[in-house]
Scaffold this motif. Structure first.
Motif, PDB file in Angstrom:
ATOM      1  N   SER A 124     -42.906  14.168 -30.280  1.00 57.56           N
ATOM      2  CA  SER A 124     -41.636  14.129 -29.557  1.00 57.56           C
ATOM      3  C   SER A 124     -41.742  13.270 -28.306  1.00 57.56           C
ATOM      4  O   SER A 124     -40.832  12.511 -27.978  1.00 57.56           O
ATOM      5  CB  SER A 124     -41.208  15.557 -29.187  1.00 57.56           C
ATOM      6  OG  SER A 124     -40.076  15.534 -28.346  1.00 57.56           O
ATOM      7  N   GLU A 125     -42.857  13.375 -27.586  1.00 63.22           N
ATOM      8  CA  GLU A 125     -43.056  12.592 -26.364  1.00 63.22           C
ATOM      9  C   GLU A 125     -43.081  11.094 -26.676  1.00 63.22           C
ATOM     10  O   GLU A 125     -42.467  10.283 -25.977  1.00 63.22           O
ATOM     11  CB  GLU A 125     -44.365  12.999 -25.682  1.00 63.22           C
ATOM     12  CG  GLU A 125     -44.375  14.395 -25.112  1.00 63.22           C
ATOM     13  CD  GLU A 125     -43.591  14.497 -23.814  1.00 63.22           C
ATOM     14  OE1 GLU A 125     -43.493  13.490 -23.101  1.00 63.22           O
ATOM     15  OE2 GLU A 125     -43.068  15.578 -23.522  1.00 63.22           O
ATOM     16  N   LEU A 126     -43.789  10.729 -27.724  1.00 63.44           N
ATOM     17  CA  LEU A 126     -43.961   9.307 -28.028  1.00 63.44           C
ATOM     18  C   LEU A 126     -42.756   8.701 -28.752  1.00 63.44           C
ATOM     19  O   LEU A 126     -42.358   7.567 -28.467  1.00 63.44           O
ATOM     20  CB  LEU A 126     -45.218   9.105 -28.877  1.00 63.44           C
ATOM     21  CG  LEU A 126     -46.562   9.417 -28.212  1.00 63.44           C
ATOM     22  CD1 LEU A 126     -47.699   9.193 -29.199  1.00 63.44           C
ATOM     23  CD2 LEU A 126     -46.769   8.566 -26.966  1.00 63.44           C
ATOM     24  N   PHE A 127     -42.180   9.449 -29.694  1.00 69.31           N
ATOM     25  CA  PHE A 127     -41.146   8.877 -30.564  1.00 69.31           C
ATOM     26  C   PHE A 127     -39.753   9.484 -30.371  1.00 69.31           C
ATOM     27  O   PHE A 127     -38.788   8.995 -30.959  1.00 69.31           O
ATOM     28  CB  PHE A 127     -41.569   9.019 -32.027  1.00 69.31           C
ATOM     29  CG  PHE A 127     -42.942   8.479 -32.297  1.00 69.31           C
ATOM     30  CD1 PHE A 127     -43.178   7.111 -32.316  1.00 69.31           C
ATOM     31  CD2 PHE A 127     -44.014   9.331 -32.501  1.00 69.31           C
ATOM     32  CE1 PHE A 127     -44.458   6.605 -32.540  1.00 69.31           C
ATOM     33  CE2 PHE A 127     -45.290   8.845 -32.730  1.00 69.31           C
ATOM     34  CZ  PHE A 127     -45.508   7.472 -32.744  1.00 69.31           C
ATOM     35  N   GLY A 128     -39.655  10.536 -29.553  1.00 70.64           N
ATOM     36  CA  GLY A 128     -38.357  11.160 -29.316  1.00 70.64           C
ATOM     37  C   GLY A 128     -38.008  12.174 -30.386  1.00 70.64           C
ATOM     38  O   GLY A 128     -38.721  12.327 -31.382  1.00 70.64           O
ATOM     39  N   HIS A 129     -36.899  12.889 -30.199  1.00 72.94           N
ATOM     40  CA  HIS A 129     -36.463  13.861 -31.193  1.00 72.94           C
ATOM     41  C   HIS A 129     -34.943  13.982 -31.188  1.00 72.94           C
ATOM     42  O   HIS A 129     -34.277  13.605 -30.228  1.00 72.94           O
ATOM     43  CB  HIS A 129     -37.102  15.230 -30.937  1.00 72.94           C
ATOM     44  CG  HIS A 129     -36.696  15.854 -29.627  1.00 72.94           C
ATOM     45  ND1 HIS A 129     -37.518  15.877 -28.529  1.00 72.94           N
ATOM     46  CD2 HIS A 129     -35.537  16.464 -29.234  1.00 72.94           C
ATOM     47  CE1 HIS A 129     -36.903  16.478 -27.518  1.00 72.94           C
ATOM     48  NE2 HIS A 129     -35.693  16.844 -27.929  1.00 72.94           N
ATOM     49  N   GLU A 130     -34.417  14.519 -32.286  1.00 71.90           N
ATOM     50  CA  GLU A 130     -32.997  14.765 -32.406  1.00 71.90           C
ATOM     51  C   GLU A 130     -32.676  16.194 -31.969  1.00 71.90           C
ATOM     52  O   GLU A 130     -33.541  17.072 -31.988  1.00 71.90           O
ATOM     53  CB  GLU A 130     -32.532  14.559 -33.864  1.00 71.90           C
ATOM     54  CG  GLU A 130     -32.663  13.131 -34.368  1.00 71.90           C
ATOM     55  CD  GLU A 130     -31.703  12.163 -33.690  1.00 71.90           C
ATOM     56  OE1 GLU A 130     -30.826  12.622 -32.932  1.00 71.90           O
ATOM     57  OE2 GLU A 130     -31.838  10.949 -33.923  1.00 71.90           O
ATOM     58  N   LYS A 131     -31.447  16.411 -31.594  1.00 73.15           N
ATOM     59  CA  LYS A 131     -31.014  17.730 -31.174  1.00 73.15           C
ATOM     60  C   LYS A 131     -31.184  18.719 -32.327  1.00 73.15           C
ATOM     61  O   LYS A 131     -30.799  18.448 -33.464  1.00 73.15           O
ATOM     62  CB  LYS A 131     -29.545  17.681 -30.738  1.00 73.15           C
ATOM     63  CG  LYS A 131     -28.983  19.010 -30.254  1.00 73.15           C
ATOM     64  CD  LYS A 131     -27.549  18.860 -29.816  1.00 73.15           C
ATOM     65  CE  LYS A 131     -26.969  20.190 -29.362  1.00 73.15           C
ATOM     66  NZ  LYS A 131     -25.546  20.067 -28.925  1.00 73.15           N
ATOM     67  N   GLY A 132     -31.792  19.867 -32.019  1.00 70.50           N
ATOM     68  CA  GLY A 132     -31.983  20.905 -33.023  1.00 70.50           C
ATOM     69  C   GLY A 132     -33.123  20.669 -33.987  1.00 70.50           C
ATOM     70  O   GLY A 132     -33.275  21.403 -34.957  1.00 70.50           O
ATOM     71  N   SER A 133     -33.933  19.637 -33.750  1.00 68.48           N
ATOM     72  CA  SER A 133     -35.025  19.329 -34.680  1.00 68.48           C
ATOM     73  C   SER A 133     -36.147  20.373 -34.620  1.00 68.48           C
ATOM     74  O   SER A 133     -36.923  20.502 -35.558  1.00 68.48           O
ATOM     75  CB  SER A 133     -35.588  17.938 -34.391  1.00 68.48           C
ATOM     76  OG  SER A 133     -36.010  17.827 -33.041  1.00 68.48           O
ATOM     77  N   PHE A 134     -36.221  21.113 -33.536  1.00 65.77           N
ATOM     78  CA  PHE A 134     -37.190  22.202 -33.423  1.00 65.77           C
ATOM     79  C   PHE A 134     -36.707  23.160 -32.346  1.00 65.77           C
ATOM     80  O   PHE A 134     -35.766  22.861 -31.601  1.00 65.77           O
ATOM     81  CB  PHE A 134     -38.604  21.681 -33.099  1.00 65.77           C
ATOM     82  CG  PHE A 134     -38.676  20.809 -31.872  1.00 65.77           C
ATOM     83  CD1 PHE A 134     -38.826  21.361 -30.597  1.00 65.77           C
ATOM     84  CD2 PHE A 134     -38.600  19.416 -31.985  1.00 65.77           C
ATOM     85  CE1 PHE A 134     -38.894  20.556 -29.464  1.00 65.77           C
ATOM     86  CE2 PHE A 134     -38.665  18.609 -30.871  1.00 65.77           C
ATOM     87  CZ  PHE A 134     -38.814  19.180 -29.608  1.00 65.77           C
ATOM     88  N   THR A 135     -37.330  24.308 -32.274  1.00 65.95           N
ATOM     89  CA  THR A 135     -36.934  25.312 -31.293  1.00 65.95           C
ATOM     90  C   THR A 135     -37.064  24.758 -29.876  1.00 65.95           C
ATOM     91  O   THR A 135     -38.130  24.269 -29.491  1.00 65.95           O
ATOM     92  CB  THR A 135     -37.811  26.581 -31.429  1.00 65.95           C
ATOM     93  OG1 THR A 135     -37.699  27.063 -32.767  1.00 65.95           O
ATOM     94  CG2 THR A 135     -37.359  27.656 -30.457  1.00 65.95           C
TER      95      THR A 135
END
Length: 420
Positions: free
Chosen positions: A84-95
């Motif tokens: 997540s830190e390096l590539f980012g994440h989408e909303k709701g992709s994990f808790t």
């Protein structure tokens, strides 16, 4: 095109690199040469040797100098969040992912990312990084949409990555992709009298900072400084000079005796392991030494088994008879050349006082051998439990503390029924 001494000196002054060592100058020269390209660079060197300075040289002398430069310590980011830190994440992709987030590879597009301690990067993240290096593509966590990025990667490590490749801890294809251009930053002990130049520089800096007279070394103190190995390299030297500058208010000329009071004592033998705080909170050097001796005993027994396996069945018995003391400590069920029904007699034959020894003597000797074996297993189980407890059951770090592979640790956990 050869880099001149004047160019090397100019770069060293610009980036605050002190020293005249040929090894240091060679590292600076390689950094200057590779800077105008977009090639990946792998910087190797011990902790505290100044690897990050070379990543800044590469960025600021490149066409990306107006882009962003981000330094990331891969070892300080938890394994569960590094993607997540390096590539980012989408909303709701994990808790806990209450909103979408951009990663470093997205926000640094057009610039340079410095990945320090690359050897600590998890294997799954290594696969994602390889895709960035080869295609300039990545996926956010929780997304199937491929995104593009234009980032130059400069990596650094203080471990032997090739050994990690052999142990299955680092991807071989990523290793060769990163090490297109390797730069070796020498440790302080390989830089000769650079240690004196750095000492004077730090002494002047701390004199200005604390508004005191700068400390200076006598000739005998300089010899002590040159002989010291500085396992912490420049970082350790800087801390040392700051400590002396603050505490030696009455003595500004530091002789050998004064300097030795501030230098940690060096052991001629390599330290196995050191824990912070009390031994009961972690694995002590005594415990690790015990484990090493246990492993050595096992290796010797394996070697004995290999030797015996090269003999015929009849010759095995003759070899054991000729050298009774050599094979008496081998595991009867696994290593001994005779059947499992005869282990006690052969294991203790060399220890019996004479042919008239009674069954009780045999039982006592066998019981002592079994106690030794159980004691070793009990100690090994205790070591594993303490390492797991110290590292909050994170097996990767527990295995590293114990000096064994994760695969071996998993096997030992099952063997001793330590599963949660």
């Amino acid at each position: 095109m050869a880099i001149t001494d004047a160019e090397i000196q100019s770069v060293k002054q610009r980036f605050g690199i002190i020293g005249t060592s040929p090894l240091l100058n060679n590292a600076v020269s390689v950094a200057i040469q590779v800077s105008p390209t977009d090639m990946s660079v792998l910087i190797t060197g011990e902790s505290g040797s100044g690897k990050e300075s070379f990543s800044k040289i590469i960025h600021h002398l490149s066409a990306r100098k107006h882009g962003q430069f981000i330094a990331i310590n891969c070892g300080s980011i938890p394994e569960g969040t590094i993607d997540s830190e390096l590539f980012g994440h989408e909303k709701g992709s994990f808790t806990g992912a209450h909103e979408a987030r951009k990663g470093y590879f997205e926000v640094t597009s057009g610039g340079t990312i410095f990945l320090d301690e690359i050897g600590e990067m998890p294997l799954g993240t290594q696969a994602r990084l390889l895709r960035v290096l080869e295609n300039g593509e990545f996926l956010k966590v929780g997304s199937s949409k491929v995104q593009k990025t234009d980032v130059r990667v400069v990596a650094a490590t203080n471990v032997n990555l090739m050994r990690n490749v052999e142990e299955g801890k680092f991807r071989e294809d990523l290793y060769y992709r990163l090490s297109t251009v390797p730069i070796y930053v020498p440790p302080l002990r390989e830089r000769g009298r650079d240690v004196e130049l750095l000492f004077r520089k730090f002494a002047s800096d701390f004199a200005d900072k604390y508004r005191v007279k700068p400390i200076a070394l006598t000739d005998d103190a300089k010899e002590v400084l040159l002989k010291y190995r500085f396992p912490g390299n420049i970082r350790q030297l800087k801390n040392l000079v700051e400590q002396i500058s603050v505490l030696s208010t009455d003595e500004k000329e530091i002789n050998a005796d004064i300097l030795l009071r501030y230098l940690p004592k060096q052991n001629s033998l390599p330290a196995l392991y050191k824990t912070a705080g009390n031994d009961k909170d972690g694995v002590s050097e005594r415990d690790i030494l015990y484990k090493v001796l246990f492993d050595m005993k096992k290796d010797f027994n394996d070697l004995k088994k290999l030797v015996l396996d090269n003999y015929s069945h009849q010759n095995k018995a003759q070899v054991v008879k000729d050298h009774p003391g050599l094979f008496e400590d081998m595991d009867a069920n696994e290593h001994h050349p005779t059947t499992a029904s005869e282990p006690v007699l052969l294991n203790v034959s060399s220890s019996l006082p004479d042919d008239d020894a009674n069954v009780e003597d045999v039982h006592d000797i066998t019981h002592e051998t079994e106690d030794d074996s159980l004691s070793i297993e009990k100690k090994e189980k205790e070591l594993i439990m303490r390492a797991l407890q110290k590292n909050n059951n994170r097996r990767k770090y527990a295995a590293r503390d114990l000096g064994i592979s994760e695969r071996t640790l998993y096997r030992k956990i099952k063997q001793y029924d330590l599963e949660e």
